[in-house]
Motif scaffolding. Structure first.
Motif, PDB file in Angstrom:
ATOM      1  N   GLN A 181       0.782  -1.232   0.137  1.00  0.00           N
ATOM      2  CA  GLN A 181       0.044  -0.082  -0.042  1.00  0.00           C
ATOM      3  C   GLN A 181       0.759   1.258  -0.026  1.00  0.00           C
ATOM      4  O   GLN A 181       0.459   2.294  -0.584  1.00  0.00           O
ATOM      5  CB  GLN A 181      -0.853  -0.248   1.175  1.00  0.00           C
ATOM      6  CG  GLN A 181      -2.131  -1.152   1.170  1.00  0.00           C
ATOM      7  CD  GLN A 181      -1.536  -2.149   2.131  1.00  0.00           C
ATOM      8  OE1 GLN A 181      -0.405  -2.646   2.172  1.00  0.00           O
ATOM      9  NE2 GLN A 181      -2.382  -3.079   2.317  1.00  0.00           N
ATOM     10  N   THR A 186      -1.569   3.221  -2.720  1.00  0.00           N
ATOM     11  CA  THR A 186      -3.113   2.743  -3.152  1.00  0.00           C
ATOM     12  C   THR A 186      -3.276   1.888  -2.215  1.00  0.00           C
ATOM     13  O   THR A 186      -2.397   0.939  -2.072  1.00  0.00           O
ATOM     14  CB  THR A 186      -3.295   2.664  -4.309  1.00  0.00           C
ATOM     15  OG1 THR A 186      -4.722   2.223  -4.388  1.00  0.00           O
ATOM     16  CG2 THR A 186      -2.594   1.284  -5.035  1.00  0.00           C
ATOM     17  N   ALA A 187      -4.460   1.453  -1.683  1.00  0.00           N
ATOM     18  CA  ALA A 187      -4.955   0.438  -0.984  1.00  0.00           C
ATOM     19  C   ALA A 187      -5.772  -0.471  -1.883  1.00  0.00           C
ATOM     20  O   ALA A 187      -6.392  -1.518  -1.432  1.00  0.00           O
ATOM     21  CB  ALA A 187      -5.714   0.739   0.235  1.00  0.00           C
ATOM     22  N   ASP A 188      -5.756   0.032  -3.095  1.00  0.00           N
ATOM     23  CA  ASP A 188      -6.628  -0.981  -4.003  1.00  0.00           C
ATOM     24  C   ASP A 188      -5.935  -1.842  -4.921  1.00  0.00           C
ATOM     25  O   ASP A 188      -5.173  -1.461  -5.540  1.00  0.00           O
ATOM     26  CB  ASP A 188      -7.371   0.344  -5.155  1.00  0.00           C
ATOM     27  CG  ASP A 188      -8.385  -0.328  -6.166  1.00  0.00           C
ATOM     28  OD1 ASP A 188      -8.231  -1.591  -6.361  1.00  0.00           O
ATOM     29  OD2 ASP A 188      -9.315   0.191  -6.314  1.00  0.00           O
ATOM     30  N   LYS A 189      -6.192  -3.207  -4.657  1.00  0.00           N
ATOM     31  CA  LYS A 189      -5.584  -4.216  -5.591  1.00  0.00           C
ATOM     32  C   LYS A 189      -5.506  -4.137  -6.956  1.00  0.00           C
ATOM     33  O   LYS A 189      -4.328  -4.365  -7.864  1.00  0.00           O
ATOM     34  CB  LYS A 189      -5.899  -5.562  -5.029  1.00  0.00           C
ATOM     35  CG  LYS A 189      -5.280  -5.782  -3.666  1.00  0.00           C
ATOM     36  CD  LYS A 189      -5.968  -7.350  -3.258  1.00  0.00           C
ATOM     37  CE  LYS A 189      -5.184  -7.624  -2.016  1.00  0.00           C
ATOM     38  NZ  LYS A 189      -5.694  -9.173  -1.517  1.00  0.00           N
ATOM     39  N   ALA A 190      -6.738  -3.470  -7.410  1.00  0.00           N
ATOM     40  CA  ALA A 190      -6.955  -3.481  -8.779  1.00  0.00           C
ATOM     41  C   ALA A 190      -6.037  -2.280  -9.547  1.00  0.00           C
ATOM     42  O   ALA A 190      -5.635  -2.488 -10.649  1.00  0.00           O
ATOM     43  CB  ALA A 190      -8.558  -3.241  -9.369  1.00  0.00           C
ATOM     44  N   GLU A 191      -5.858  -1.218  -8.679  1.00  0.00           N
ATOM     45  CA  GLU A 191      -4.831  -0.104  -9.233  1.00  0.00           C
ATOM     46  C   GLU A 191      -3.639  -0.719  -9.226  1.00  0.00           C
ATOM     47  O   GLU A 191      -2.626  -0.449 -10.279  1.00  0.00           O
ATOM     48  CB  GLU A 191      -4.893   0.990  -8.198  1.00  0.00           C
ATOM     49  CG  GLU A 191      -6.434   1.766  -8.360  1.00  0.00           C
ATOM     50  CD  GLU A 191      -6.264   2.903  -7.516  1.00  0.00           C
ATOM     51  OE1 GLU A 191      -5.244   3.576  -7.058  1.00  0.00           O
ATOM     52  OE2 GLU A 191      -7.295   3.592  -6.989  1.00  0.00           O
ATOM     53  N   SER A 194      -3.150  -3.052 -12.487  1.00  0.00           N
ATOM     54  CA  SER A 194      -3.164  -2.183 -13.579  1.00  0.00           C
ATOM     55  C   SER A 194      -1.627  -1.305 -13.745  1.00  0.00           C
ATOM     56  O   SER A 194      -1.192  -1.614 -14.880  1.00  0.00           O
ATOM     57  CB  SER A 194      -4.370  -1.168 -13.491  1.00  0.00           C
ATOM     58  OG  SER A 194      -4.168  -0.254 -14.605  1.00  0.00           O
TER      59      SER A 194
END
Length: 341
Positions: A181, A186-191, A194
Motif C-alpha cells: 500500500q 494505494t490500497a486498491d489491489k486493482a490499481e 493495472s
C-alpha cells in the motif's frame, strides 16, 4: 568527464570542483553574499543544463535557500513539475507538495550507491538534494559517475549482464520493509495490478496477503541527451549481499532468497555471484566522491549520469529530496534509447 576545465564566463558566481582529480562534481558559489539560488538559477537555466550534462552533478553552495518552498521553486524553474515518489523502495516522509525527506534508514546504516528508481519502467532524470541540517559526524552523500563506473566493470561481466539483463524480485510484507500500500500509494489491489501490467511487472498475491513482484530490466542504457552509455540498474543495491552483515544473516535464516523484501538476479532467474557484486561495489568505490554537507547546500544530479548513496552518521541530519523530468524506456527502439515523457 575528463579534460581541462574551462570556467564559463559568469561574473556573479565562481566555479570549481569538489574533487579536482575526478573533476566532479562542479561546485557553483556566488561571488557576493546574499544571492538567492532560485533567482540566479532562473536567469541561468541554459548554463546549468549544459554543465549538469557535462559533469553529471552540480553542488550549489553559499546561496540563500530557504527550505522546501525554495527547493520546490528551484525544481520548477530548472526541470519542471516535481514528481510524486511512486513504486517506492525506501521509507520517506512528505515535507510539502512533492518534496520528501531523504531515505530514512537508521543512522548507523550505509545506503549503497544507486540511481534513483533505475529498477522501474520510468524514472526521474533530475534529482535534487537540499541540506537543512548537516550531521554532527558523517552523513556524507557519496556520488559516482555511472559512465566511468561502466568502463571499470570487467568486459566479460558487463557483457554477461547485457546478455542476461537483471531480474528484481520484491516481497511486500506488512511486518517487514514497506507494505504494498505504501509502495504503490494505494490500497486498491486493482490499481496495483493495472500499474504493474502497464509497467511490465509480474505480480503474485501470496498467502497472508503480501505481494510478490518480479521484473526484468536492462542494466546498461544510452543517455537520451549525451548519447553516452551508463551503468543504470539496481543489481548491486537490491542484492542481498549489499545489506549489513548482521541484517543479511538474520534475513537469510528466516527467508529464501526470492522471499526477501528485495533481491536481484540475472534476468533468467539465476543467482548473481557474490564475487560479481563485490566487483560492482569496487568499481563504484573507485569512482566515488564524498559530498560533505553544509547547511543550505543544494546538490543537483542527472540521475542517469550519477549514482548516489549515504554514509552513516551521528547527530541530527535533515536532507530534503525532490525529483523531476520523467523518462521512460522506449519499447519500440529497445534498451539503447529512451523517450522523455
Amino acid at each position: 568527464m575528463t579534460g581541462i576545465f574551462h570556467p564559463v564566463s559568469e561574473t556573479s558566481v565562481k566555479m570549481s570542483f569538489l574533487d579536482p582529480d575526478k573533476q566532479f562534481p562542479l561546485v557553483v558559489e556566488p561571488i557576493a553574499e546574499g544571492l538567492g539560488l532560485w533567482a540566479w538559477a532562473t536567469g541561468h537555466r541554459e548554463l546549468i543544463e549544459s554543465q549538469v550534462l557535462q559533469y553529471g552533478g552540480l553542488l550549489f553552495r553559499n546561496f540563500n535557500v530557504n527550505g522546501s518552498s525554495d527547493l520546490e521553486a528551484l525544481i520548477h524553474s530548472l526541470s519542471g513539475e516535481p514528481l510524486e515518489y511512486r513504486e517506492r523502495s525506501s521509507p520517506r516522509r512528505t515535507i510539502s507538495g512533492k518534496i520528501y525527506t531523504s531515505t530514512e534508514y537508521p543512522a548507523e546504516q550505509t545506503i549503497a550507491l544507486h540511481c534513483e528508481n533505475s529498477y522501474q519502467e520510468s524514472w526521474p532524470m533530475r534529482i535534487f538534494f537540499h541540506c537543512l541540517t548537516p550531521a554532527a559526524v558523517g552523513g556524507e552523500t557519496p556520488i559516482a559517475d555511472t559512465r566511468k563506473v561502466l568502463t571499470r566493470i570487467d568486459p566479460e561481466i558487463r557483457q554477461r549482464f547485457i546478455n542476461k539483463q537483471v531480474m528484481y524480485v520484491r516481497n511486500f510484507y506488512h511486518f517487514l520493509g514497506l507494505p504494498w500500500q505504501t509502495v504503490f500509494q494505494t490500497a486498491d489491489k486493482a490499481e496495483v495490478e493495472s500499474y504493474c501490467r502497464e509497467n511490465k511487472i509480474e505480480i503474485e498475491w501470496m498467502e497472508g496477503g503480501h505481494l510478490r513482484t518480479s521484473v526484468v530490466r536492462e542494466p546498461v542504457l544510452t543517455h537520451p541527451q549525451t548519447g553516452e552509455e551508463v551503468w543504470f540498474n539496481h543489481a548491486m543495491f537490491f542484492h542481498v549481499s549489499t545489506l549489513e552483515p548482521e541484517i543479511q544473516e538474520g534475513l537469510l535464516l528466516a527467508f529464501q532468497e526470492d522471499e526477501l523484501p528485495s533481491n536481484s538476479f540475472y534476468g533468467d532467474g539465476t543467482p548473481i555471484e557474490a564475487s560479481v557484486v563485490k566487483e560492482l561495489r569496487q568499481c563504484h568505490q573507485q569512482e566515488m566522491v564524498l559530498v560533505p554537507w553544509q547547511q543550505g547546500d543544494v546538490l543537483m544530479l542527472d540521475n542517469m549520469l550519477v549514482a548516489h548513496g549515504r554514509l552513516p552518521y551521528s547527530g541530527s541530519r535533515q536532507v530534503l529530496v525532490g525529483m523531476a523530468q520523467l523518462i521512460r524506456r522506449d519499447p519500440e527502439i529497445g534498451s539503447a534509447l529512451l523517450s522523455k515523457i
